[in-house]
Motif scaffolding. Structure first.
Motif, PDB file in Angstrom:
ATOM      1  N   PHE A   1       0.829  -1.212   0.000  1.00  0.00           N
ATOM      2  CA  PHE A   1       0.000   0.000   0.000  1.00  0.00           C
ATOM      3  C   PHE A   1       0.858   1.255   0.000  1.00  0.00           C
ATOM      4  CE2 PHE A   1      -1.779   3.373   2.683  1.00  0.00           C
ATOM      5  CZ  PHE A   1      -2.902   3.729   1.944  1.00  0.00           C
ATOM      6  N   MET A   2       1.882   1.286   0.832  1.00  0.00           N
ATOM      7  CA  MET A   2       2.738   2.467   0.933  1.00  0.00           C
ATOM      8  C   MET A   2       3.514   2.704  -0.350  1.00  0.00           C
ATOM      9  SD  MET A   2       4.030   1.722   4.811  1.00  0.00           S
ATOM     10  CE  MET A   2       5.234   3.035   4.855  1.00  0.00           C
ATOM     11  N   ILE A   3       3.978   1.640  -0.984  1.00  0.00           N
ATOM     12  CA  ILE A   3       4.716   1.791  -2.232  1.00  0.00           C
ATOM     13  C   ILE A   3       3.806   2.369  -3.320  1.00  0.00           C
ATOM     14  CG2 ILE A   3       5.800   0.487  -4.110  1.00  0.00           C
ATOM     15  CD1 ILE A   3       7.086  -1.299  -2.059  1.00  0.00           C
ATOM     16  N   GLN A   4       2.569   1.910  -3.380  1.00  0.00           N
ATOM     17  CA  GLN A   4       1.634   2.403  -4.394  1.00  0.00           C
ATOM     18  C   GLN A   4       1.340   3.891  -4.217  1.00  0.00           C
ATOM     19  OE1 GLN A   4      -1.749  -0.134  -4.006  1.00  0.00           O
ATOM     20  NE2 GLN A   4      -0.847  -1.817  -5.159  1.00  0.00           N
ATOM     21  N   GLN A   5       1.387   4.398  -2.976  1.00  0.00           N
ATOM     22  CA  GLN A   5       1.051   5.791  -2.710  1.00  0.00           C
ATOM     23  C   GLN A   5       2.268   6.705  -2.647  1.00  0.00           C
ATOM     24  OE1 GLN A   5      -2.084   6.732  -2.670  1.00  0.00           O
ATOM     25  NE2 GLN A   5      -2.770   4.606  -2.883  1.00  0.00           N
ATOM     26  N   THR A   6       3.473   6.154  -2.787  1.00  0.00           N
ATOM     27  CA  THR A   6       4.695   6.946  -2.662  1.00  0.00           C
ATOM     28  C   THR A   6       5.163   7.431  -4.028  1.00  0.00           C
ATOM     29  OG1 THR A   6       5.374   5.684  -0.716  1.00  0.00           O
ATOM     30  CG2 THR A   6       7.078   6.946  -1.831  1.00  0.00           C
ATOM     31  N   ARG A   7       5.456   8.711  -4.119  1.00  0.00           N
ATOM     32  CA  ARG A   7       5.981   9.270  -5.366  1.00  0.00           C
ATOM     33  C   ARG A   7       7.461   8.933  -5.495  1.00  0.00           C
ATOM     34  NH1 ARG A   7       5.151  15.350  -5.887  1.00  0.00           N
ATOM     35  NH2 ARG A   7       6.550  15.272  -4.100  1.00  0.00           N
ATOM     36  N   GLU A   8       7.881   8.735  -6.718  1.00  0.00           N
ATOM     37  CA  GLU A   8       9.266   8.336  -6.954  1.00  0.00           C
ATOM     38  C   GLU A   8      10.242   9.410  -6.501  1.00  0.00           C
ATOM     39  OE1 GLU A   8      12.168   6.816 -10.600  1.00  0.00           O
ATOM     40  OE2 GLU A   8      10.045   7.215 -10.944  1.00  0.00           O
ATOM     41  N   GLN A   9       9.929  10.695  -6.742  1.00  0.00           N
ATOM     42  CA  GLN A   9      10.863  11.751  -6.378  1.00  0.00           C
ATOM     43  C   GLN A   9      11.040  11.848  -4.867  1.00  0.00           C
ATOM     44  OE1 GLN A   9       8.103  12.060  -8.262  1.00  0.00           O
ATOM     45  NE2 GLN A   9       7.178  14.093  -8.060  1.00  0.00           N
ATOM     46  N   ASP A  10      10.000  11.529  -4.111  1.00  0.00           N
ATOM     47  CA  ASP A  10      10.136  11.550  -2.656  1.00  0.00           C
ATOM     48  C   ASP A  10      11.041  10.423  -2.183  1.00  0.00           C
ATOM     49  OD1 ASP A  10       8.495  13.769  -2.291  1.00  0.00           O
ATOM     50  OD2 ASP A  10       6.689  12.546  -2.340  1.00  0.00           O
ATOM     51  N   PHE A  11      10.907   9.257  -2.808  1.00  0.00           N
ATOM     52  CA  PHE A  11      11.782   8.150  -2.430  1.00  0.00           C
ATOM     53  C   PHE A  11      13.225   8.439  -2.811  1.00  0.00           C
ATOM     54  CE2 PHE A  11      13.705   3.990  -2.522  1.00  0.00           C
ATOM     55  CZ  PHE A  11      13.155   3.376  -1.406  1.00  0.00           C
ATOM     56  N   VAL A  12      13.423   9.081  -3.969  1.00  0.00           N
ATOM     57  CA  VAL A  12      14.777   9.453  -4.377  1.00  0.00           C
ATOM     58  C   VAL A  12      15.384  10.438  -3.382  1.00  0.00           C
ATOM     59  CG1 VAL A  12      16.112  10.634  -6.159  1.00  0.00           C
ATOM     60  CG2 VAL A  12      14.358   8.987  -6.811  1.00  0.00           C
ATOM     61  N   ALA A  13      14.576  11.385  -2.906  1.00  0.00           N
ATOM     62  CA  ALA A  13      15.071  12.359  -1.936  1.00  0.00           C
ATOM     63  C   ALA A  13      15.494  11.686  -0.634  1.00  0.00           C
ATOM     64  CB  ALA A  13      13.999  13.418  -1.665  1.00  0.00           C
ATOM     65  N   ILE A  14      14.677  10.746  -0.153  1.00  0.00           N
ATOM     66  CA  ILE A  14      15.017  10.048   1.087  1.00  0.00           C
ATOM     67  C   ILE A  14      16.261   9.185   0.888  1.00  0.00           C
ATOM     68  CG2 ILE A  14      14.230   8.303   2.717  1.00  0.00           C
ATOM     69  CD1 ILE A  14      12.956  11.015   3.112  1.00  0.00           C
ATOM     70  N   ALA A  15      16.366   8.524  -0.247  1.00  0.00           N
ATOM     71  CA  ALA A  15      17.535   7.690  -0.517  1.00  0.00           C
ATOM     72  C   ALA A  15      18.809   8.521  -0.564  1.00  0.00           C
ATOM     73  CB  ALA A  15      17.345   6.916  -1.817  1.00  0.00           C
ATOM     74  N   SER A  16      18.719   9.724  -1.147  1.00  0.00           N
ATOM     75  CA  SER A  16      19.899  10.589  -1.206  1.00  0.00           C
ATOM     76  C   SER A  16      20.283  11.092   0.173  1.00  0.00           C
ATOM     77  CB  SER A  16      19.631  11.764  -2.149  1.00  0.00           C
ATOM     78  OG  SER A  16      18.585  12.585  -1.649  1.00  0.00           O
ATOM     79  N   MET A  17      19.298  11.368   1.029  1.00  0.00           N
ATOM     80  CA  MET A  17      19.604  11.806   2.389  1.00  0.00           C
ATOM     81  C   MET A  17      20.236  10.695   3.210  1.00  0.00           C
ATOM     82  SD  MET A  17      16.502  14.339   3.558  1.00  0.00           S
ATOM     83  CE  MET A  17      15.145  13.413   2.851  1.00  0.00           C
TER      84      MET A  17
END
Length: 234
Positions: free
Chosen positions: A127-143
């Protein structure tokens, strides 16, 4: 990963670190397990905010109250209660899947506690993956300094949860902006009319507030907003 990130049909076990922690707890004495289980109940509010639809729903309802020009009506308790019920309606398929995959096999003795928790978390991860935008995940991964996962199966909860929250905040503010527009137009029209009539000493809110409330009630606004919130997760 697409936008929003598409979940695989079947997700693997949870992060290895989380799985090892669950396995270690499973080896403890029953008394210690009971104590840890009771202590874990205090994290239910955190779980509700971080892994369900509650955050988006509550923010939109709160900003709707601000758009109407009402400060404390409806009260926070009423909005939170409505948000809880709308969250339950939205998350009921996820809750049912977690119950069938985790609790039912555990109660039948076919899996242990560690496997039950791991299986129960998989629907929430999807559920969380379906609602998560790719750019937000990229931002968290970079942090975090971690490389991007090659597939949804490799996504870790430590990165997924904050990315999901960022996406929920962004979506909630987008929905609130759309809700604000008609009420803002009413405020502008009322202000212009009062100024044209020379009634500059009359606060525009005293005229626009009842108009906004009447309009919102006539269009059955609470039901429309509630339906839009629930359908936004489908």
């Amino acid at each position: 990963m697409a936008e929003p990130m598409q979940a695989a049909a079947q997700l693997p076990a949870v992060d290895p670190l989380l799985q090892s922690i669950i396995g270690s707890v499973d080896k403890l004495a029953p008394e210690v397990q009971t104590f840890l289980m009771l202590s874990a109940l205090s994290f239910i509010p955190v779980f509700l905010i971080a892994m369900t639809a509650f955050t988006r729903i509550l923010i939109v309802l709160s900003l709707l109250r601000q758009a109407l020009g009402l400060q404390q009506t409806p009260p926070n308790l009423v909005l939170m209660t409505l948000a809880l019920f709308l969250t339950f309606y939205t998350m009921s398929p996820v809750f049912d899947a977690a119950l069938q995959q985790g609790w039912v096999p555990f109660s039948q003795g076919s899996i242990d506690a560690a496997q039950a928790v791991t299986s129960a978390l998989e629907p929430f991860k999807s559920f969380m993956i379906q609602q998560t935008r790719e750019q937000d995940f990229v931002a968290i991964a970079s942090m975090s300094g971690q490389p991007l996962p090659a597939s949804p199966n490799e996504v870790k909860f430590a990165e997924l949860v904050p990315a999901f929250l960022l996406s929920e905040l962004t979506t909630a503010f987008k929905m609130a902006f759309v809700i604000f527009i008609p009420f803002l137009l009413i405020d502008l029209v009322v202000s212009s009319v009062l100024m044209a009539l020379g009634m500059m000493m009359v606060p525009p809110i005293t005229v626009s507030l009842p108009l906004k409330i009447m309009l919102f009630v006539l269009i059955d606004g609470w039901a429309l907003v509630s339906q839009s919130l629930v359908s936004s997760f489908q």
